[in-house]
Design a protein around this motif. Structure first.
Motif, PDB file in Angstrom:
ATOM      1  N   LYS A 249      -1.405 100.679   2.535  1.00 26.86           N
ATOM      2  CA  LYS A 249      -1.402 100.591   3.998  1.00 26.86           C
ATOM      3  C   LYS A 249      -2.235  99.400   4.502  1.00 26.86           C
ATOM      4  CE  LYS A 249      -0.946 103.984   7.563  1.00 26.86           C
ATOM      5  NZ  LYS A 249      -1.041 105.413   7.836  1.00 26.86           N
ATOM      6  N   SER A 250      -3.402  99.199   3.859  1.00 29.85           N
ATOM      7  CA  SER A 250      -4.272  98.098   4.307  1.00 29.85           C
ATOM      8  C   SER A 250      -3.560  96.750   4.136  1.00 29.85           C
ATOM      9  CB  SER A 250      -5.590  98.107   3.533  1.00 29.85           C
ATOM     10  OG  SER A 250      -5.306  98.012   2.161  1.00 29.85           O
ATOM     11  N   GLN A 251      -2.788  96.661   3.062  1.00 27.85           N
ATOM     12  CA  GLN A 251      -2.036  95.416   2.846  1.00 27.85           C
ATOM     13  C   GLN A 251      -0.962  95.237   3.919  1.00 27.85           C
ATOM     14  OE1 GLN A 251      -1.107  96.008  -1.439  1.00 27.85           O
ATOM     15  NE2 GLN A 251      -0.916  93.784  -1.397  1.00 27.85           N
ATOM     16  N   CYS A 252      -0.347  96.347   4.318  1.00 26.27           N
ATOM     17  CA  CYS A 252       0.681  96.272   5.361  1.00 26.27           C
ATOM     18  C   CYS A 252       0.086  95.748   6.664  1.00 26.27           C
ATOM     19  CB  CYS A 252       1.303  97.648   5.628  1.00 26.27           C
ATOM     20  SG  CYS A 252       2.357  98.203   4.301  1.00 26.27           S
ATOM     21  N   VAL A 253      -1.115  96.235   6.980  1.00 27.28           N
ATOM     22  CA  VAL A 253      -1.777  95.775   8.203  1.00 27.28           C
ATOM     23  C   VAL A 253      -2.048  94.276   8.094  1.00 27.28           C
ATOM     24  CG1 VAL A 253      -3.844  95.988   9.635  1.00 27.28           C
ATOM     25  CG2 VAL A 253      -2.795  98.037   8.640  1.00 27.28           C
ATOM     26  N   ALA A 254      -2.543  93.857   6.934  1.00 24.90           N
ATOM     27  CA  ALA A 254      -2.843  92.433   6.739  1.00 24.90           C
ATOM     28  C   ALA A 254      -1.573  91.583   6.843  1.00 24.90           C
ATOM     29  CB  ALA A 254      -3.516  92.235   5.382  1.00 24.90           C
ATOM     30  N   PHE A 255      -0.481  92.052   6.231  1.00 26.53           N
ATOM     31  CA  PHE A 255       0.808  91.345   6.318  1.00 26.53           C
ATOM     32  C   PHE A 255       1.201  91.162   7.782  1.00 26.53           C
ATOM     33  CE2 PHE A 255       2.886  93.002   2.130  1.00 26.53           C
ATOM     34  CZ  PHE A 255       2.245  92.015   1.433  1.00 26.53           C
ATOM     35  N   ALA A 256       1.149  92.291   8.516  1.00 21.07           N
ATOM     36  CA  ALA A 256       1.609  92.268   9.898  1.00 21.07           C
ATOM     37  C   ALA A 256       0.757  91.329  10.740  1.00 21.07           C
ATOM     38  CB  ALA A 256       1.601  93.675  10.475  1.00 21.07           C
ATOM     39  N   GLU A 257      -0.560  91.395  10.527  1.00 19.13           N
ATOM     40  CA  GLU A 257      -1.457  90.538  11.332  1.00 19.13           C
ATOM     41  C   GLU A 257      -1.182  89.071  11.061  1.00 19.13           C
ATOM     42  OE1 GLU A 257      -5.292  93.477  11.967  1.00 19.13           O
ATOM     43  OE2 GLU A 257      -5.321  92.036  10.295  1.00 19.13           O
ATOM     44  N   GLU A 258      -1.020  88.751   9.787  1.00 21.98           N
ATOM     45  CA  GLU A 258      -0.786  87.356   9.428  1.00 21.98           C
ATOM     46  C   GLU A 258       0.557  86.867   9.994  1.00 21.98           C
ATOM     47  OE1 GLU A 258      -1.007  86.551   5.249  1.00 21.98           O
ATOM     48  OE2 GLU A 258      -0.113  84.570   5.546  1.00 21.98           O
ATOM     49  N   LEU A 259       1.542  87.735   9.867  1.00 24.85           N
ATOM     50  CA  LEU A 259       2.882  87.387  10.334  1.00 24.85           C
ATOM     51  C   LEU A 259       2.908  87.101  11.829  1.00 24.85           C
ATOM     52  CD1 LEU A 259       5.844  87.321   9.403  1.00 24.85           C
ATOM     53  CD2 LEU A 259       5.960  89.734   9.932  1.00 24.85           C
ATOM     54  N   PHE A 260       2.211  87.930  12.578  1.00 26.57           N
ATOM     55  CA  PHE A 260       2.295  87.819  14.032  1.00 26.57           C
ATOM     56  C   PHE A 260       1.375  86.758  14.619  1.00 26.57           C
ATOM     57  CE2 PHE A 260       3.616  92.520  13.884  1.00 26.57           C
ATOM     58  CZ  PHE A 260       4.924  92.155  13.609  1.00 26.57           C
TER      59      PHE A 260
END
Ligand code: SF4
Length: 277
Positions: A249-260
């Protein structure tokens, strides 16, 4: 997002865009319009503005929060490639699909020329992703068949046709490069009839050209009663799907933040709430 979608050929729907405008005869009894207009003016309802086009950036991060792989119908209540959706917004939707790649996305449009043009250029990165299936709607010969030719020019891994509502005999169809065909009749009040021989012709061509065939429904005013059995059986064939690991989950948050981060002009500050919740 709606999990457990009632649409036979998907698991879930994801609508980062809402609303649309009609473009061809297949739109005549658009279910999305009927649904959305029911809530026009209802304060606080997601469809308070009826079927008017709206971007919904707070929905963009949703796929990151789904912890099991799903088949996701993208924009069941809209058309991602309609003119009013900016290129940058289409691009971020595609980036979410390419990044949250443990899901398989089904993107369906009637705006096949824009689909082709973008997938040949700015969306080239997403065209090659096996977890994103790109499709066009085909309801008749005049409007539907040219869309297949546009789709064939897309450098995609998986191309599909949604032949629904089937309004006439399509004749011979070139299925070269097509990985999946869905067929269905129109349903609801005023539904236009679909003849058995039109369906059988498409099934025969799918068999001959080795394309998976999915028969969605006969449709009609009494859709449930008419069912989805064709010659004594149902047809629920799909293209094969890829399997990708689901990150923590923490990686998903990091992915999303970086993407946006690169799209901050389009995204509200609370967009990531659903990922972290
Ligand atoms: S393109 Fe699709 S969503 Fe848009 S009006 Fe037509 S049927 Fe409805």
């Amino acid at each position: 997002m709606s999990v457990n979608s009632h649409i036979e050929w998907t698991d879930a729907t994801w609508n980062p865009v809402r609303g649309c405008t009609k473009i061809s005869p297949g739109c005549k009894h658009c279910y999305a319009e009927t649904f959305a207009e029911r809530f026009r003016g209802v304060k606080g309802h997601p469809y308070e503005q009826g079927f008017d086009l709206r971007l919904v950036p707070e929905k963009l991060a949703e796929p990151f929060s789904w912890r099991s792989p799903k088949l996701v119908f993208v924009n069941s209540m809209s058309d991602l490639f309609q003119d009013g959706v900016p290129d940058e917004y289409v691009e971020i939707v595609a980036r979410v699909m390419a990044t949250a790649n443990w899901h398989t996305y089904q993107v369906l449009t009637k705006r096949s020329e824009r689909l082709r043009d973008m997938l040949q250029t700015t969306l080239r990165f997403a065209a090659g992703e096996e977890n994103i299936w790109w499709g066009v709607s085909v309801e008749d010969r005049k409007y539907g068949l040219p869309r297949i030719d546009h789709l064939r020019q897309v450098p995609a891994k998986v191309r599909f046709l949604s032949i629904e509502p089937l309004l006439e005999d399509l004749g011979d169809i070139d299925l070269t490069g097509i990985a999946w065909v869905i067929v269905g009749g129109e349903s609801g009040p005023g539904a236009r009839p679909m003849k058995r021989e039109w369906v059988v012709s498409i099934r025969r061509q799918c068999r001959k050209q080795r394309v998976p065939f999915f028969f969605k429904q006969w449709g009609g005013v009494r859709k449930v009663k008419n069912g989805r059995v064709l010659d004594g059986r149902t047809y629920d064939e799909y293209p094969s799907r890829t399997v990708s690991a689901i990150p923590e989950k923490s990686q998903c948050v990091a992915f999303a933040e970086e993407l946006f981060r690169g799209f901050q002009n389009l995204i509200q500050p609370n967009s990531l709430v659903r990922v972290t919740s």
